[in-house]
Design a protein around this motif. Sequence first.
Motif, short mmCIF file in Angstrom:
data_model
loop_
_atom_site.label_atom_id
_atom_site.label_comp_id
_atom_site.label_asym_id
_atom_site.label_seq_id
_atom_site.Cartn_x
_atom_site.Cartn_y
_atom_site.Cartn_z
N PRO A 66 0.79 -1.29 0.00
CA PRO A 66 0.08 0.00 -0.01
C PRO A 66 0.69 1.08 0.03
O PRO A 66 0.34 2.24 -0.61
CB PRO A 66 -0.83 -0.22 1.31
CG PRO A 66 -0.07 -0.98 2.04
CD PRO A 66 0.49 -2.19 1.42
N GLU B 211 -5.97 3.51 0.22
CA GLU B 211 -4.85 2.62 0.34
C GLU B 211 -4.35 2.97 1.81
O GLU B 211 -3.86 1.98 2.82
CB GLU B 211 -3.87 2.96 -0.51
CG GLU B 211 -3.82 2.46 -1.88
CD GLU B 211 -4.05 0.65 -1.84
OE1 GLU B 211 -3.56 0.24 -0.95
OE2 GLU B 211 -4.70 0.20 -2.78
N ARG C 156 -6.63 0.96 4.20
CA ARG C 156 -6.08 -0.25 4.21
C ARG C 156 -4.96 -0.36 4.96
O ARG C 156 -4.74 -1.33 6.09
CB ARG C 156 -5.76 -0.77 2.74
CG ARG C 156 -6.90 -1.60 2.02
CD ARG C 156 -6.29 -2.13 0.61
NE ARG C 156 -5.15 -2.87 0.89
CZ ARG C 156 -5.00 -3.91 1.42
NH1 ARG C 156 -6.06 -4.66 1.71
NH2 ARG C 156 -4.04 -4.60 1.31
#
Length: 472
Positions: free
Chosen positions: A254, A285, A288
């Motif tokens: 990421p 991202e 995440r």
Amino acid sequence: MKKLSIGVRLMLWYLAIFALGEIVFGASMWFILRDNLYDLVDDQLESQIEDVKTFLQAQSRDTSIEKLREELRETYAAEHSGDFLQVSVESGDVVYRSRFLESHQSILLPLAQIQDLRIKSRHVDGKHFRFAFEKLSMNGHAYTVQMGAPADDAVDTLKLFRSSLLTFAPVLLLVAAVVGYWMSRRALAPVDALVRTAHQISGANLNRRLQKLETGDELQRLSDTLNEMLDRIESAFLRVTQFTADASHELRTPVSLIRTEAELALRRSRGEAEYRESLRHILNEAERTTLLIEQLLELARADSGREAVDLQPVDVGTILRSLADNWCQVAAIRKVEFSSEIGDSNLSVLGDETLLRRLADILLDNAFKYTTSPGSVRLVLEQIEDRVVITVRDSGVGIAKEDQGKIFERFYRVDKSRSRSQGGTGLGLSIAQWIVLQHHGSVTVKSEPGEGATFRVELPKVSIPVPSPLPA
Ligand code: ADP
């Protein structure tokens, strides 16, 4: 102070016990020998006293003292047995006293002290004797007989025995010390070898093992146990290094995506819509990454054993009912049918409410992640025997048999890109399994590829009623 090695201590103990044994053995042998040698002299002495008795018995009742003295002198002065003899009459007059006793009267006992037969050791001028003392009544007269026999031979033998003991005992002790030290070194040599190898084992060569001993004793058990411990440490170490490597790898993806997205956006000027799109990707991202870091921290805390698990009686039904409401909305958005069968009865377990919520969320989240519309997800809570069973069933992609044993491993994903596109990290089921284990339960999966998956959690039921929450 530095403690002595086990080998030296064993040898010292061995020596102390051996020396004590030598002393006890030597002393008992000396006493037994002395008693036997004295017995020999005493037997001879007693038979000589018997002779004197017979002699006195043979005298007539009215024999005068003078006559008796004459008879005694005639009989005993020439005889060897009379060398250490004194005979006295009741009045205290000495009727016979050998020449030796004339000059060594200190060896004799006062008449008043003599009654029944008594034999004693006496020594004078460096000579040793056994002396018998006895008061006799014969023919209406009372006599006191004091008679000795030389015991020099017995005493010399005893002296020889003692000096032999004193010479050989230290030699034996020295031999025992050498043998004892050699034996303890030999017995402990494998321990030294184990210690030397153990010193060389570090994180860099954890695959090394201690020398396998085939002695069939405690030392073999020790080396086997240490090797088993090294097996466990090695696999724990490998798990940690693998986890660190996986975690770094997962975090790199990421971060490089965020970087690439930002670099592309900055390469030339763009319209507002394009910038918004780039920022949305970056935000996705970042979210995440945040989720991944949170889950990593959760597992790190679990591994360290510092995660406080507060087990209290909790009603699983209450927890699942409140969760089901939230998941209904998710189901509506994803256009997946969601049903639950929780029931009203109180199904309590000893558990941590927050962790149990997290467990159910992970299973339901996976069920929705891996089920596409039109599909269904079903949540069931029931009691089977003395266990509370939570079942999450979906009609999604399913899991192949060979993957079912691995999905609880950290970062394991059957389809990496699918999991990623669904926002998965590969850590959810590892956390779920840890939670179940903390509750002394079990989690299993049944699935056929393409026919959905069923996750089943079993927890021990407790019968303590949980008070229902007060109405708001
Ligand atoms: P992820 O975040 O990838 O979902 P999990 O540890 O929760 O990680 O699950 C591990 C893997 O197990 C998933 O990547 C997925 O391949 C598989 N899996 C888990 N739950 C299901 C399910 N309900 N249906 C199909 N596959 C599943």
